[in-house]
Structures are given as C-alpha cells and as structure tokens.
Scaffold this active site. Structure first.
Site, short mmCIF file in Angstrom:
data_model
loop_
_atom_site.label_atom_id
_atom_site.label_comp_id
_atom_site.label_asym_id
_atom_site.label_seq_id
_atom_site.Cartn_x
_atom_site.Cartn_y
_atom_site.Cartn_z
NE ARG A 184 -5.05 -8.51 3.26
CZ ARG A 184 -3.99 -7.76 3.10
NH1 ARG A 184 -3.86 -6.65 3.78
NH2 ARG A 184 -3.05 -8.09 2.24
CG LEU A 264 5.00 -0.87 10.43
CD1 LEU A 264 5.54 0.14 9.46
CD2 LEU A 264 5.41 -0.50 11.84
NE ARG A 265 -2.58 -5.02 6.68
CZ ARG A 265 -2.10 -6.08 6.07
NH1 ARG A 265 -1.73 -7.13 6.78
NH2 ARG A 265 -1.98 -6.11 4.77
N GLY A 266 -0.77 -3.27 13.14
CA GLY A 266 -1.17 -3.13 14.55
C GLY A 266 -1.06 -1.69 15.03
#
Length: 326
Positions: A184, A264-266
């Site tokens: 998060r 895909l947060r990275g």
C-alpha cells in the site's frame, strides 16, 4: 527519505512512504518536521472532514447536501493536516463512533469523527507501524484502498472521505510488515546509521546548538526553509504540465516486468514519482536521471522475498534499471 517525503507532498497520489531504519536515525524527527513545509489548501470552514469546496470526491455528506441545496459555503485556507496514529489507539478512536442513544431518541445520525476524518486530505503518520494491531492494519488498508471510511454500528451506517498520505516508520529488528500493507505504501526508504565520523560530529553539534537555543537555531535555517516551501508550492502548481515520453514509460514497465513485480502499482508509482521529481526541479519533462533517482524507492519493497538472496533489493532494482535503460 527526505526526497520521498517531498515527492509525496507534491503529488499525494504517489501513495505514501514507508521508512525503515535503525533506532535513533531521525526517522520520526524528519517526518514531524515536514509539517513546517506543508502548503495551504482550501477547506470548508467548520467541517470535520476538511472537505474540498470544489471537489465532490473529498467532501463529507453534509457539505454535499448543502451544495445540492445551493447554499453558500464558507471557505478558508489552512495548512495540510498531519495526524499521529498512536499504537494503542482503539478502532473507535481511529474510525469514529456513532452515538446510538442519540440516534434512537432524536432520530439523527450523531457521528463523532475519528483520526481518519481528521487526516482526510492530509497526512496520517504511524510510528513503529510494524507493531500496529492487525485489526487496525485492516482498517487502514480499507481506507487507503477506497479513499472512504465506513462506520457501521447497530444497523446504522455512516461513510466519509478518508484520502490521506500514509507515512509509516519502523525498525526492521521489530518484525516485518504484512505484504498487503507494505504494497500500500507508494515508496520505501531505507535509512542507515551514518558511518562517517566527521558527519556524526556535525550532527551532534547541530543537536547541541538546537538544545541551547531552539529559536535561534530555527532562525538560522529560515531562509533555506522558505526557499524549499516556495519550491514545493510551485512544483504542486506545475505538476499537471509535466510529461513523460512513451519510450521511458515502456522501459519503466519493462524493469517492473523483468523483476517480477506483482501487480501494476510499481509502474504507476514510478511514473508519478518521476513526474513529481521533474516538477520539484522546475522542469516540464522527465529525464532518465529522474527515473534512476526514484525507481529503487518505488520498487524495492515490491520484489518477492528470496531468503537465500544476500544482495539488497534496492541494488537489484538499480542493476535491472541500468540493464534496461542501457
């Protein structure tokens, strides 16, 4: 660490910072000192949720209802809020409580806002985040994911916006964070104890100077601080104009793919952070150097842990970056 904090102030959508490091390395001091640099925002006067008069996404229900009735709202400017979440806080203190008796006798929804309401459009700081109770971690995860906090008691349900920059700090010796919570955080900063003797002496001297006369110490850095404040303010204003070339985006995603980063947060956070850094430096275009600066902090905590791997995850990211960006 300082850069990660500044980038999150410029673009809160980066998603916060997790700061891990040894005891006594100034993690909490740095985060709390951020308050003096925070810019002002417009809020509806007297509103418990720091509602934005122009954006319905971050408005409490009462403000929305008043706007729909066509009422004129009193607007004021205030500094972005920083809320400390104590380790021993109860769920009611964090989420807020509903006064059931008042609801039953008077027929009104009597809501007592909690820390999440206070942190809306601001910063929520959790010191020693790896010692936080699991049920509170779940509450934070829900709010951080949806941007809303819902309190349900005895068949009564109340929701309010809870969009905040989540900043956590901790000591790795006291245990690892749950992967869901770690993911998060937009960025991850690793802090070590300074090894250079000269630098250690300088830190000790500065600390002694502060203890002798805090007011004089602050005055000596006032000009630098005001310059940084101005820099942050102009970066926030110009952020929307900053662009990043398509081939740079492709290379960022290639780094993420080759490092087997889950989700895909990275990719998203690396793009946002690079744009925020370009804005901080006063440019309208992202360069390879900007990406090189931020990508280790955006990806290091998203790599799958290999117990046999001795190399630091940040170095793995840098190696892969140079390989892909040639």
């Amino acid at each position: 660490m300082k850069l990660c904090l500044l980038l999150n102030v410029i673009d809160p959508k980066i998603g916060g910072v997790m700061i891990m490091g040894d005891r006594g390395t100034g993690k909490s001091t740095t985060v709390r000192s951020l308050v003096d640099l925070l810019p002002e925002i417009k809020v509806v006067a007297g509103d418990a949720f720091n509602s934005d008069p122009d954006d319905p996404e971050v408005q409490g229900m009462e403000v929305r209802e008043k706007l729909m009735k066509g009422e004129e709202l009193p607007v004021m400017s205030t500094k972005i809020n920083m809320v400390d979440l104590p380790l021993g806080a109860t769920e009611d203190r964090v989420c807020g409580t509903i006064d059931i008796e008042k609801a039953l006798t008077e027929g009104v929804k009597a809501f007592e806002p909690g820390l999440l309401a206070k942190a809306n459009r601001g910063i929520l700081y959790v010191d020693e985040v790896n010692l936080l109770d699991d049920h509170l971690v779940d509450v934070l995860l829900d709010s951080a994911a949806s941007g809303w906090n819902t309190v349900e008691r005895e068949g009564i349900s109340i929701s309010h916006p809870a969009r905040f920059i989540l900043i956590g700090s901790g000591n790795p010796e006291e245990g690892e964070l749950r992967p869901q919570l770690l993911d998060r955080f937009g960025m991850h900063a690793q802090v070590g104890t300074v090894k250079d003797a000269e630098l250690r002496v300088k830190i000790v001297e500065e600390r002694a100077r502060f203890d002798r006369n805090p007011k004089e110490f602050r005055e000596s850095y006032k000009a630098e601080q005001e310059k940084l404040q101005q820099q942050i303010y102009s970066a926030r204003s110009s952020l929307s104009a900053v662009t990043i070339d398509h081939d740079l985006r492709v290379k960022i995603s290639k780094v993420c793919a080759e490092l087997n980063v889950d989700g895909l947060r990275g990719d998203i956070v690396s793009n946002r952070s690079a744009r925020a850094l370009a804005a901080l430096k006063g440019r309208d275009k992202v360069t390879t150097e900007d990406i090189a600066t931020v990508i280790p902090n955006c990806l290091r905590h998203r790599l799958r842990k290999d117990p046999l791997e001795s190399i630091d995850s940040g170095l793995l990211v840098i190696e892969k970056f140079y390989e892909v960006f040639a």
